[in-house]
Write a protein that holds these residues in place. Sequence first.
Motif, PDB file in Angstrom:
ATOM      1  N   SER A  30       0.813  -1.219   0.000  1.00 61.41           N
ATOM      2  CA  SER A  30       0.000   0.000   0.000  1.00 61.41           C
ATOM      3  C   SER A  30       0.850   1.273   0.000  1.00 61.41           C
ATOM      4  O   SER A  30       0.300   2.373  -0.056  1.00 61.41           O
ATOM      5  N   LEU A  31       2.158   1.134   0.035  1.00 63.25           N
ATOM      6  CA  LEU A  31       3.029   2.314  -0.005  1.00 63.25           C
ATOM      7  C   LEU A  31       3.060   2.902  -1.410  1.00 63.25           C
ATOM      8  O   LEU A  31       3.203   2.169  -2.393  1.00 63.25           O
ATOM      9  N   GLU A  32       2.944   4.214  -1.484  1.00 63.67           N
ATOM     10  CA  GLU A  32       2.973   4.885  -2.778  1.00 63.67           C
ATOM     11  C   GLU A  32       4.341   4.722  -3.434  1.00 63.67           C
ATOM     12  O   GLU A  32       5.362   4.809  -2.760  1.00 63.67           O
ATOM     13  N   GLN A  33       4.329   4.501  -4.734  1.00 66.23           N
ATOM     14  CA  GLN A  33       5.576   4.380  -5.491  1.00 66.23           C
ATOM     15  C   GLN A  33       6.422   5.639  -5.326  1.00 66.23           C
ATOM     16  O   GLN A  33       7.638   5.558  -5.160  1.00 66.23           O
ATOM     17  N   SER A  34       5.785   6.798  -5.348  1.00 64.47           N
ATOM     18  CA  SER A  34       6.536   8.053  -5.215  1.00 64.47           C
ATOM     19  C   SER A  34       7.243   8.122  -3.861  1.00 64.47           C
ATOM     20  O   SER A  34       8.391   8.580  -3.779  1.00 64.47           O
ATOM     21  N   LEU A  35       6.614   7.654  -2.812  1.00 61.95           N
ATOM     22  CA  LEU A  35       7.231   7.640  -1.492  1.00 61.95           C
ATOM     23  C   LEU A  35       8.400   6.662  -1.464  1.00 61.95           C
ATOM     24  O   LEU A  35       9.472   6.980  -0.933  1.00 61.95           O
ATOM     25  N   ARG A  36       8.216   5.495  -2.046  1.00 58.20           N
ATOM     26  CA  ARG A  36       9.299   4.505  -2.084  1.00 58.20           C
ATOM     27  C   ARG A  36      10.501   5.054  -2.835  1.00 58.20           C
ATOM     28  O   ARG A  36      11.642   4.840  -2.425  1.00 58.20           O
ATOM     29  N   GLU A  37      10.267   5.781  -3.914  1.00 59.81           N
ATOM     30  CA  GLU A  37      11.378   6.375  -4.677  1.00 59.81           C
ATOM     31  C   GLU A  37      12.107   7.434  -3.856  1.00 59.81           C
ATOM     32  O   GLU A  37      13.336   7.475  -3.831  1.00 59.81           O
ATOM     33  N   LEU A  38      11.351   8.291  -3.184  1.00 58.87           N
ATOM     34  CA  LEU A  38      11.976   9.320  -2.353  1.00 58.87           C
ATOM     35  C   LEU A  38      12.806   8.688  -1.234  1.00 58.87           C
ATOM     36  O   LEU A  38      13.931   9.128  -0.961  1.00 58.87           O
ATOM     37  N   GLN A 115       1.690   8.194  11.061  1.00 62.53           N
ATOM     38  CA  GLN A 115       1.489   8.345   9.621  1.00 62.53           C
ATOM     39  C   GLN A 115       1.291   7.026   8.878  1.00 62.53           C
ATOM     40  O   GLN A 115       0.781   7.013   7.762  1.00 62.53           O
ATOM     41  N   PHE A 116       1.706   5.920   9.498  1.00 65.67           N
ATOM     42  CA  PHE A 116       1.672   4.627   8.828  1.00 65.67           C
ATOM     43  C   PHE A 116       0.996   3.583   9.713  1.00 65.67           C
ATOM     44  O   PHE A 116       1.207   3.564  10.925  1.00 65.67           O
ATOM     45  N   SER A 117       0.228   2.711   9.074  1.00 68.41           N
ATOM     46  CA  SER A 117      -0.320   1.566   9.802  1.00 68.41           C
ATOM     47  C   SER A 117       0.839   0.628  10.142  1.00 68.41           C
ATOM     48  O   SER A 117       1.950   0.780   9.616  1.00 68.41           O
ATOM     49  N   GLU A 118       0.581  -0.348  10.985  1.00 71.66           N
ATOM     50  CA  GLU A 118       1.630  -1.315  11.314  1.00 71.66           C
ATOM     51  C   GLU A 118       2.121  -2.032  10.055  1.00 71.66           C
ATOM     52  O   GLU A 118       3.321  -2.216   9.859  1.00 71.66           O
ATOM     53  N   GLU A 119       1.185  -2.440   9.198  1.00 71.66           N
ATOM     54  CA  GLU A 119       1.566  -3.127   7.960  1.00 71.66           C
ATOM     55  C   GLU A 119       2.385  -2.208   7.059  1.00 71.66           C
ATOM     56  O   GLU A 119       3.386  -2.633   6.477  1.00 71.66           O
ATOM     57  N   GLU A 120       1.977  -0.960   6.935  1.00 72.63           N
ATOM     58  CA  GLU A 120       2.731  -0.012   6.114  1.00 72.63           C
ATOM     59  C   GLU A 120       4.128   0.221   6.681  1.00 72.63           C
ATOM     60  O   GLU A 120       5.094   0.342   5.916  1.00 72.63           O
ATOM     61  N   LEU A 121       4.243   0.260   7.995  1.00 74.73           N
ATOM     62  CA  LEU A 121       5.549   0.482   8.603  1.00 74.73           C
ATOM     63  C   LEU A 121       6.471  -0.717   8.374  1.00 74.73           C
ATOM     64  O   LEU A 121       7.670  -0.549   8.134  1.00 74.73           O
ATOM     65  N   ILE A 122       5.908  -1.898   8.403  1.00 75.77           N
ATOM     66  CA  ILE A 122       6.694  -3.089   8.045  1.00 75.77           C
ATOM     67  C   ILE A 122       7.143  -2.980   6.594  1.00 75.77           C
ATOM     68  O   ILE A 122       8.318  -3.204   6.272  1.00 75.77           O
TER      69      ILE A 122
END
Length: 157
Positions: A30-38, A115-122
Amino acid sequence: MEPRIYNLAEKGQNAFKAMYGLEMYLAKSSLEQSLRELVSFRVSQINGCAFCLDMHAKDMRVAGETEQRIYTLDAWREAPFYTERERAAFAWAESVTRVTAGHVPDEVYEIARSQFSEEELIDLTIAVIAINSYNRLNIAFRTTAGTYEPGQFAHAK
């Protein structure tokens, strides 16, 4: 500096298949591609990986990221161009990357959890682990910066 292994991705393709598995997982997260790139760019700045900086800058530009946000990422704390979610991700990524400076501080975790759910933080942590691994491979084998073409490794995702 001369590369130690030319065509690292090709010659290490079996090893990279394992790495690409992380990329395929993250592409479905669920992480945005743009965030992963940054985050990948920021971690590559910390580690000094010229190849990865070149690659992620090119991919971010193609995806529409602004020059201003790319150029000021190293000073994200002072620059007003990033969201609170991005700032939380950068602080988390820096702490996980610089783990030898101490454990990830509780305050960084609390900000990240706001800012992030537990799953998103993982998933964010897996993204940080992945780029740190790519940085170390490219730095160790002196992969030449400037040779990457946008989307070159899209087949791996």
